[in-house]
Design an enzyme around this catalytic site. Structure first.
Site, mmCIF file in Angstrom:
data_model
loop_
_atom_site.group_PDB
_atom_site.id
_atom_site.type_symbol
_atom_site.label_atom_id
_atom_site.label_comp_id
_atom_site.label_asym_id
_atom_site.label_seq_id
_atom_site.Cartn_x
_atom_site.Cartn_y
_atom_site.Cartn_z
ATOM 1 N N HIS A 1 23.536 31.346 -13.401
ATOM 2 C CA HIS A 1 24.024 31.583 -14.768
ATOM 3 C C HIS A 1 22.932 31.158 -15.744
ATOM 4 O O HIS A 1 22.810 29.973 -16.068
ATOM 5 C CB HIS A 1 25.310 30.753 -14.965
ATOM 6 N N THR B 1 31.482 32.260 -11.888
ATOM 7 C CA THR B 1 30.973 31.690 -13.131
ATOM 8 C C THR B 1 31.779 32.266 -14.294
ATOM 9 O O THR B 1 32.040 33.468 -14.351
ATOM 10 C CB THR B 1 29.439 31.857 -13.286
ATOM 11 N N CYS C 1 24.628 35.013 -22.038
ATOM 12 C CA CYS C 1 24.057 34.569 -20.762
ATOM 13 C C CYS C 1 24.166 35.710 -19.745
ATOM 14 O O CYS C 1 24.975 36.613 -19.900
ATOM 15 C CB CYS C 1 24.831 33.375 -20.219
#
Lengths: 166, 205
Positions: free
Chosen positions: A51, A28, A34
């Site tokens: 994520h 990711t 995040c």
């Protein structure tokens, strides 16, 4: 989920998760505030990478993407890992992200969202009883997370620093 | 995004035109500041998922600098300026009046320069829209980040409360003649803001 080619990196988008068996790698890109959550069953060699963008889905009326939130995304991914042959009781976690990217004097700009994301992820994992083996949380750098389901290693890429394996 | 779903093609045309007028003014301001010709791509008005916003600017791991300003007043929203690393360094060189290639990395001074550019461009954008619509729009002080595009963009959108699957953006590319400076502009509006904007032009939503 479509079967990926051996050793190909499977990309996990924002507010999304993917589950894979060894020897696939999950990646990711560009985690800021995040948080990336890698869950791994080392015996079955199956793992998932999530994520999340926000801590708490209960703050929103209309939740269309449960993988966007820590509280809904983690259980969702655990379920999927189970279906793919993983044992929820054997899962361990590695975490990255939750940074504070911006600086400036606008008081209404929400600076602590990364911190809240990280706190919520830890809280939920603790409730479920999943041990966090390693984490790269906080700070002010963006991170890319590469999760190798062959051995559970998570590699963190940041701008201007060497790769770090956790 | 309930009010966003009511938008017709006419509304989108109006948004594009607003983008044209406001950004034309901003491009002129930038041209004056850097004393170079600045071209502007035709502004686009679209609903975009965050991944699509990212694709417009570059790859998720591309290093960018970002100035983010919130809008208060009649049209609450957020303005984002994104410059890739080379453009950022060129901008800083140009504004500090030093030879191209002098600035190798962004220090505090460079950061202030980029923030100030965000301020000036936003001011000229808003003053053109304000004249057109008679609306009152006040920008807040700029916030700044430089890092991977994905990290910067997602963080600024989440911090501004833009967490829907699709966000309405007015977007353009500002480009200096020799393409040494390229910047992306995004305007994102809060729920209800568009109604006010259209209302000021005699359009209903």
């Amino acid at each position: 989920m479509a079967l990926a080619k051996v050793n190909e990196e499977i990309q996990v988008g924002i507010a999304d998760y993917k589950v894979a068996n060894s020897p696939h790698r999950l990646i990711t890109l560009g985690l800021g505030s995040c948080v990336g959550v890698a869950l791994y069953d080392s015996a079955a060699k199956v793992g998932g990478l999530l994520h999340i963008m926000l801590p708490d889905s209960t703050q929103f009326n209309n939740v269309t993407k449960p993988a966007k939130f820590a509280d809904t995304g983690i259980p969702l991914m655990i379920d999927h890992i189970k279906r793919q042959g993983g044992n929820p009781h054997r899962l361990t976690a590695k975490l990255a992200g939750g940074a504070q990217m911006f600086s400036g004097l606008d008081e209404k700009f929400v600076l602590n969202i990364g911190q809240r994301n990280a706190a919520m992820v830890r809280e939920i994992l603790q409730k479920i009883g999943i041990r966090v083996l390693a984490e790269e949380l906080g700070g002010n750098r963006g991170r890319t997370m590469i999760f190798d389901t062959a051995n559970g290693q998570v590699t963190i890429r940041t701008i201007g620093s060497p790769l770090k394996v956790i | 995004m309930s009010d966003h779903q009511l938008l017709t093609e006419t509304h989108m045309d109006v948004l594009r035109e607003i983008g044209n007028i406001g950004l034309g003014n901003a491009a002129t301001a930038l041209a004056t500041m850097v004393n170079k010709k600045i071209d502007m791509a035709v502004p686009q008005s679209k609903f975009l998922a965050m991944d699509e916003v990212m694709e417009i600017v570059g790859g998720s791991e591309e290093v960018v600098s970002c100035v983010s300003l919130r809008l208060e007043g009649d049209v609450p929203g957020q303005i984002l300026f994104l410059f890739n690393l080379n453009s950022t360094l060129s901008l800083v060189d140009t504004l500090l009046g030093v030879e191209h290639g002098t600035t190798k990395e962004l220090d505090e001074m460079g950061e202030s320069v980029v923030k100030e550019i965000g301020n000036v461009l936003t001011g000229s954008f808003l003053s053109a829209i304000g004249t057109l619509t008679g609306l009152n729009m006040i920008p807040t002080v700029p916030m700044f980040a430089t890092d991977m595009l994905g990290a910067v963009l997602s963080t600024s959108l989440v911090a501004g409360g833009y967490v829907e699957e699709h966000i309405l953006t007015i977007e353009t590319l500002l480009m200096e003649d020799h393409q040494q400076i390229k910047g992306h502009f995004f305007l994102i509006t809060k729920e209800g803001a568009l109604e006010t904007l259209f209302g000021s032009l005699g359009l209903t939503l």
